[in-house]
Design an enzyme around this catalytic site. Structure first.
Site, mmCIF file in Angstrom:
data_model
loop_
_atom_site.group_PDB
_atom_site.id
_atom_site.type_symbol
_atom_site.label_atom_id
_atom_site.label_comp_id
_atom_site.label_asym_id
_atom_site.label_seq_id
_atom_site.Cartn_x
_atom_site.Cartn_y
_atom_site.Cartn_z
ATOM 1 N N ASN A 15 37.760 -16.812 49.382
ATOM 2 C CA ASN A 15 36.588 -17.014 48.533
ATOM 3 C C ASN A 15 36.956 -18.052 47.469
ATOM 4 O O ASN A 15 37.681 -17.740 46.529
ATOM 5 C CB ASN A 15 36.213 -15.664 47.889
ATOM 6 C CG ASN A 15 35.097 -15.796 46.882
ATOM 7 O OD1 ASN A 15 34.459 -16.840 46.771
ATOM 8 N ND2 ASN A 15 34.864 -14.737 46.128
ATOM 9 N N LYS A 17 35.077 -19.371 45.358
ATOM 10 C CA LYS A 17 34.265 -19.223 44.137
ATOM 11 C C LYS A 17 33.717 -20.589 43.706
ATOM 12 O O LYS A 17 33.379 -21.404 44.554
ATOM 13 C CB LYS A 17 35.081 -18.537 43.040
ATOM 14 C CG LYS A 17 35.716 -17.231 43.524
ATOM 15 C CD LYS A 17 36.217 -16.384 42.410
ATOM 16 C CE LYS A 17 36.939 -15.183 42.996
ATOM 17 N NZ LYS A 17 37.310 -14.197 42.014
ATOM 18 N N HIS A 100 29.582 -9.428 45.974
ATOM 19 C CA HIS A 100 30.862 -9.596 45.276
ATOM 20 C C HIS A 100 30.707 -9.047 43.861
ATOM 21 O O HIS A 100 29.637 -9.145 43.261
ATOM 22 C CB HIS A 100 31.242 -11.080 45.243
ATOM 23 C CG HIS A 100 32.645 -11.298 44.754
ATOM 24 N ND1 HIS A 100 32.964 -11.316 43.419
ATOM 25 C CD2 HIS A 100 33.804 -11.499 45.430
ATOM 26 C CE1 HIS A 100 34.268 -11.511 43.292
ATOM 27 N NE2 HIS A 100 34.807 -11.620 44.497
ATOM 28 N N GLU A 102 31.510 -10.168 41.124
ATOM 29 C CA GLU A 102 31.011 -11.159 40.148
ATOM 30 C C GLU A 102 29.499 -11.305 40.272
ATOM 31 O O GLU A 102 28.808 -11.549 39.283
ATOM 32 C CB GLU A 102 31.748 -12.492 40.345
ATOM 33 C CG GLU A 102 33.187 -12.378 39.856
ATOM 34 C CD GLU A 102 34.186 -13.261 40.563
ATOM 35 O OE1 GLU A 102 33.785 -14.228 41.233
ATOM 36 O OE2 GLU A 102 35.398 -12.970 40.451
ATOM 37 N N GLU A 172 37.225 -4.099 46.999
ATOM 38 C CA GLU A 172 37.763 -4.954 45.946
ATOM 39 C C GLU A 172 37.656 -4.232 44.604
ATOM 40 O O GLU A 172 36.617 -4.309 43.929
ATOM 41 C CB GLU A 172 36.966 -6.258 45.863
ATOM 42 C CG GLU A 172 37.077 -7.115 47.102
ATOM 43 C CD GLU A 172 37.031 -8.599 46.732
ATOM 44 O OE1 GLU A 172 37.953 -9.308 47.126
ATOM 45 O OE2 GLU A 172 36.091 -9.007 46.036
ATOM 46 N N GLY A 178 41.590 -11.211 40.326
ATOM 47 C CA GLY A 178 41.984 -12.295 39.433
ATOM 48 C C GLY A 178 42.909 -11.869 38.307
ATOM 49 O O GLY A 178 43.132 -12.624 37.358
ATOM 50 N N SER A 218 43.886 -9.798 43.945
ATOM 51 C CA SER A 218 45.232 -10.316 43.693
ATOM 52 C C SER A 218 46.130 -10.264 44.931
ATOM 53 O O SER A 218 47.326 -9.962 44.842
ATOM 54 C CB SER A 218 45.886 -9.583 42.509
ATOM 55 O OG SER A 218 45.145 -9.817 41.319
HETATM 56 C C1 PEP Z 1 37.947 -12.145 44.965
HETATM 57 O O1 PEP Z 1 37.390 -12.857 44.166
HETATM 58 O O2 PEP Z 1 37.310 -11.670 45.889
HETATM 59 C C2 PEP Z 1 39.361 -11.874 44.781
HETATM 60 C C3 PEP Z 1 39.880 -10.917 45.470
HETATM 61 O O3 PEP Z 1 40.037 -12.654 43.873
HETATM 62 P P1 PEP Z 1 41.627 -12.704 43.648
HETATM 63 O O4 PEP Z 1 42.277 -12.758 44.988
HETATM 64 O O5 PEP Z 1 41.862 -13.934 42.828
HETATM 65 O O6 PEP Z 1 41.986 -11.451 42.908
#
Ligand code: PEP
Length: 259
Positions: A15, A17, A100, A102, A172, A178, A218
């Site tokens: 992703n 973003k 997601h 976000e 998630e 992040g 992460s």
């Molecule tokens: C995500 O945005 O779906 C995500 C898992 O981000 P990150 O891997 O940076 O934690």
């Protein structure tokens, strides 16, 4: 509950973003393409910003590396300024990320809205990658199971039972996204088992055997193999590390663990 995994092809999605406009996106995709093409045992999905999808498609078409959108609306067309319809994604994207965290938290997406989008994805393509996960305060308050139950029941209701193997669910935990603080493999395994059990309640155990469940939060080249080694986790949804060549290592670690 561990499910038979033999029918499930691992899937790792990146992703991007709100990173990489069309030129940068195309160049980055080109730079990791050979590495990804060399690992066909894992489904590899790049999810650029909407404006960059066509540019990336120009280099990935025919390679077996798939594209995903990061969002879409549920209507087919019309007066919905700023939105993208499932029909517009068809032919470019095999997948779409929906719900997601976000989108849920910055843009107010509800389970009901995510459900309409998921149903639209089933009706028109592309295949949905639906995200669920608890916030830190919810985990600390012992509410993880309640939150996941609400999200799974609310956003994944009414799906066509005979096509459930097209569904991907990404667990998630919001506190892991992040932050550099990944969930433990045990947390991911527990959540994946719960998600599959909740789906089984709605659709029956046999129908949900083919649903793939990713872990996201992460994920790095260093920990991807630990998650992929879990029988109920079928790959990863990757944010930050998907913007770097490390993404290839994550796919490779997944292939090795599932090997
Ligand atoms: C995500 O945005 O779906 C995500 C898992 O981000 P990150 O891997 O940076 O934690």
């Amino acid at each position: 509950m561990n499910s038979p995994t033999s029918r499930r092809v691992p899937i790792v999605a990146g992703n991007w973003k709100m990173h990489y406009g069309p030129t940068e996106a195309r160049d980055f995709a080109q730079s990791i393409l050979d590495g990804l093409v060399a690992i066909p045992s894992v489904e590899r999905v790049l999810c650029p910003p909407a404006i960059s999808i066509a540019a990336v498609h120009a280099v990935t078409a025919g390679t077996g590396v798939w594209l995903g959108a990061q969002n879409m609306y549920f209507e087919e067309q019309g007066a919905f300024t700023g939105e993208i319809s499932p029909l517009m994604l068809r032919g470019l994207c095999q997948y779409v990320i929906l719900g997601h965290s976000e989108r849920r938290h910055y843009f107010g997406e509800t389970d009901a809205l995510i459900n309409r989008k998921t149903l639209a994805a089933f009706a028109h393509g592309p295949r949905p990658i639906v995200c669920v996960g608890e916030r830190l305060e919810e985990r600390d308050a012992g509410q993880t199971e309640r939150v996941l139950t609400t999200q799974v029941r609310g956003s994944l209701t009414g799906l066509p039972i005979e096509r459930l193997s097209e569904l991907v669910v990404a667990y998630e935990p919001v506190w892991a996204i992040g932050t550099g603080r990944a969930a433990s493999p045990q947390d991911a395994a527990d959540a994946a088992a719960l998600i599959r059990a909740l789906l089984a309640e709605q659709y029956g155990a046999a129908a949900v055997v083919g649903v793939r469940i990713q872990y996201g939060g992460s994920v790095t080249a260093g920990n991807a193999g630990d998650f992929a080694a879990l029988p109920d986790v079928d790959g990863a949804l990757v944010g930050g590390a998907s913007l770097k060549p490390d993404f290839i290592e994550i796919v490779r670690a997944t292939a090795r663990a599932k090997g």
